[in-house]
Design a protein around this motif. Structure first.
Motif, PDB file in Angstrom:
ATOM      1  N   PHE A  76      -9.003 -43.645 -74.932  1.00 58.15           N
ATOM      2  CA  PHE A  76      -8.110 -44.648 -74.347  1.00 58.15           C
ATOM      3  C   PHE A  76      -8.624 -45.093 -72.976  1.00 58.15           C
ATOM      4  CE2 PHE A  76      -4.582 -46.000 -71.710  1.00 58.15           C
ATOM      5  CZ  PHE A  76      -3.912 -46.905 -72.524  1.00 58.15           C
ATOM      6  N   GLU A  80      -9.760 -48.927 -72.136  1.00 61.24           N
ATOM      7  CA  GLU A  80      -9.043 -49.704 -71.126  1.00 61.24           C
ATOM      8  C   GLU A  80      -9.804 -49.796 -69.798  1.00 61.24           C
ATOM      9  OE1 GLU A  80      -6.265 -51.389 -71.741  1.00 61.24           O
ATOM     10  OE2 GLU A  80      -6.440 -50.682 -73.816  1.00 61.24           O
ATOM     11  N   MET A  96      -0.344 -47.037 -72.904  1.00 63.48           N
ATOM     12  CA  MET A  96      -0.678 -45.664 -73.296  1.00 63.48           C
ATOM     13  C   MET A  96       0.472 -45.035 -74.062  1.00 63.48           C
ATOM     14  SD  MET A  96      -1.825 -42.422 -70.927  1.00 63.48           S
ATOM     15  CE  MET A  96      -3.538 -42.914 -70.902  1.00 63.48           C
ATOM     16  N   GLU A  99       0.368 -46.609 -77.641  1.00 62.91           N
ATOM     17  CA  GLU A  99      -0.782 -46.310 -78.489  1.00 62.91           C
ATOM     18  C   GLU A  99      -0.990 -44.816 -78.728  1.00 62.91           C
ATOM     19  OE1 GLU A  99      -4.338 -48.267 -77.271  1.00 62.91           O
ATOM     20  OE2 GLU A  99      -3.408 -50.268 -77.222  1.00 62.91           O
ATOM     21  N   LEU A 100      -0.659 -43.989 -77.735  1.00 60.84           N
ATOM     22  CA  LEU A 100      -0.888 -42.545 -77.867  1.00 60.84           C
ATOM     23  C   LEU A 100       0.407 -41.774 -78.112  1.00 60.84           C
ATOM     24  CD1 LEU A 100      -3.580 -41.887 -75.099  1.00 60.84           C
ATOM     25  CD2 LEU A 100      -3.914 -42.456 -77.510  1.00 60.84           C
TER      26      LEU A 100
END
Length: 341
Positions: A76, A80, A96, A99-100
């Motif tokens: 990530f 990014e 974040m 997505e995570l």
């Protein structure tokens, strides 16, 4: 073939009965899932990270948090293009989280780390909530091996591992993802600009900046803006100086970050103990009303490690970081007396 199909159905039914619902549905275990950023290392000791970071991960996990794996985090950060891991902007935090699948980002700094005869460990840390980029927890802790020394050197800590565990216990003792309940009507949102460093001690300005963030968070009158947001708007507005702020930038900052006040300051002295000279720190700060372009408050706090000695060495501060923390705490306590009207 028919028998195999029946056996398969029976096996599936058994699994549905005996497996927990969360495992079948692919849900989490109920632990709050967080990302752990590598701490910034201001200590000057290149080995500090290998001592501290595994201990922090273990402390988070033992406190009931689920820490995502390093590979997912690194991917990530690379995608990014996030290079600095001591702070995070709101948009990156929200992305974040999405997505995570993390609820918070844990970050901080190793301010002191020494394995000398009198070892030293000092840490600042905070958690940023990924739903809105706000700081939901922040703290600071530091100690030397001789801080707990009593008669006949009882209580003295000489092992860096043991001292690290003690400081981490102090740091994360208040750990939570639930911010304190402050009265919004009487709380002021504050942006802390990077402190100027005139002390000669590398990174003393950023140490003071993070100390201010932690103390503002713990004070019932203030809500600090995550430093990643401060960095974002200073870059966008091309503000390069530290310790100073052109009043023409104050109102745009207030509108951009939704802040009431801006703290700027300077670390004038930050010196460790040397010979018979105790550690010392001198920090000055100003609070600017971001909406009215005026200075509301200014002060300086200067201390050395011998200021509070009661008898013999009791009450003595043995590191510059502890003295700096005392100065910052004093400044924030004085700042909360400001009349905003």
């Amino acid at each position: 073939m028919i028998l195999s199909a029946r056996l398969f159905k029976i096996l599936v039914l058994i699994l549905l009965v005996y497996l927990p619902c969360s495992a079948v549905a692919g849900e989490t275990t109920g632990k709050e899932r967080v990302a752990l950023f590598p701490f910034e290392n201001f200590s000057g000791n290149k080995d500090a990270m290998q001592y501290i970071m595994p201990e922090i991960r273990g402390r988070l996990e033992s406190s009931g948090f689920e820490v995502i794996d390093d590979a997912s985090l690194d991917a990530f950060l690379l995608k990014e293009r996030i290079r600095s891991t001591g702070y995070i902007a709101e948009d990156a935090a929200i992305k974040m989280g999405r997505e995570l699948n993390v609820k918070g980002v844990v970050m901080g700094s190793i301010n002191s780390f020494s394995t000398d005869v009198n070892p030293v460990v000092g840490l600042s840390a905070r958690i940023v909530r990924t739903s809105d980029g706000s700081v939901v927890w922040a703290n600071h802790a530091s100690s030397t091996g001789e801080d707990s020394t009593t008669i006949l050197e009882l209580g003295t800590i000489r092992e860096i591992e043991r001292l690290s565990r003690k400081v981490l216990g102090d740091l994360f003792g208040s750990l939570t993802m639930h911010p304190p309940d402050k009265e919004r009507e009487s709380t002021y949102r504050i942006a802390v600009m990077p402190f100027e460093n005139d002390s000669g001690r590398e990174d003393a300005g950023m140490i003071a900046t993070y100390l201010f963030l932690a103390e503002l968070f713990k004070n019932e009158k203030f809500e600090p803006v995550e430093f990643g947001e401060v960095k974002r708007f200073t870059v966008a507005m091309r503000i390069r100086g530290k310790g100073e702020l052109d009043y023409r930038n104050a109102n745009p900052i207030a509108e951009s970050a939704g802040v009431d006040g801006i703290v700027v300051g300077t670390v004038e002295a930050y010196r460790e103990e040397s010979g018979n000279s105790p550690p010392e720190a001198s920090i000055s700060a100003r609070l600017i009303d971001a909406r009215k372009n005026r200075i509301l408050w200014c002060n300086n706090a200067s201390h050395d490690g011998d200021d509070d000695i009661i008898i013999l060495d009791w009450g003595r501060l043995r590191s510059a970081e502890s003295v700096a923390h005392k100065a910052v705490t004093e400044l924030v306590e004085d700042m909360k007396k400001v009349k905003w009207q």
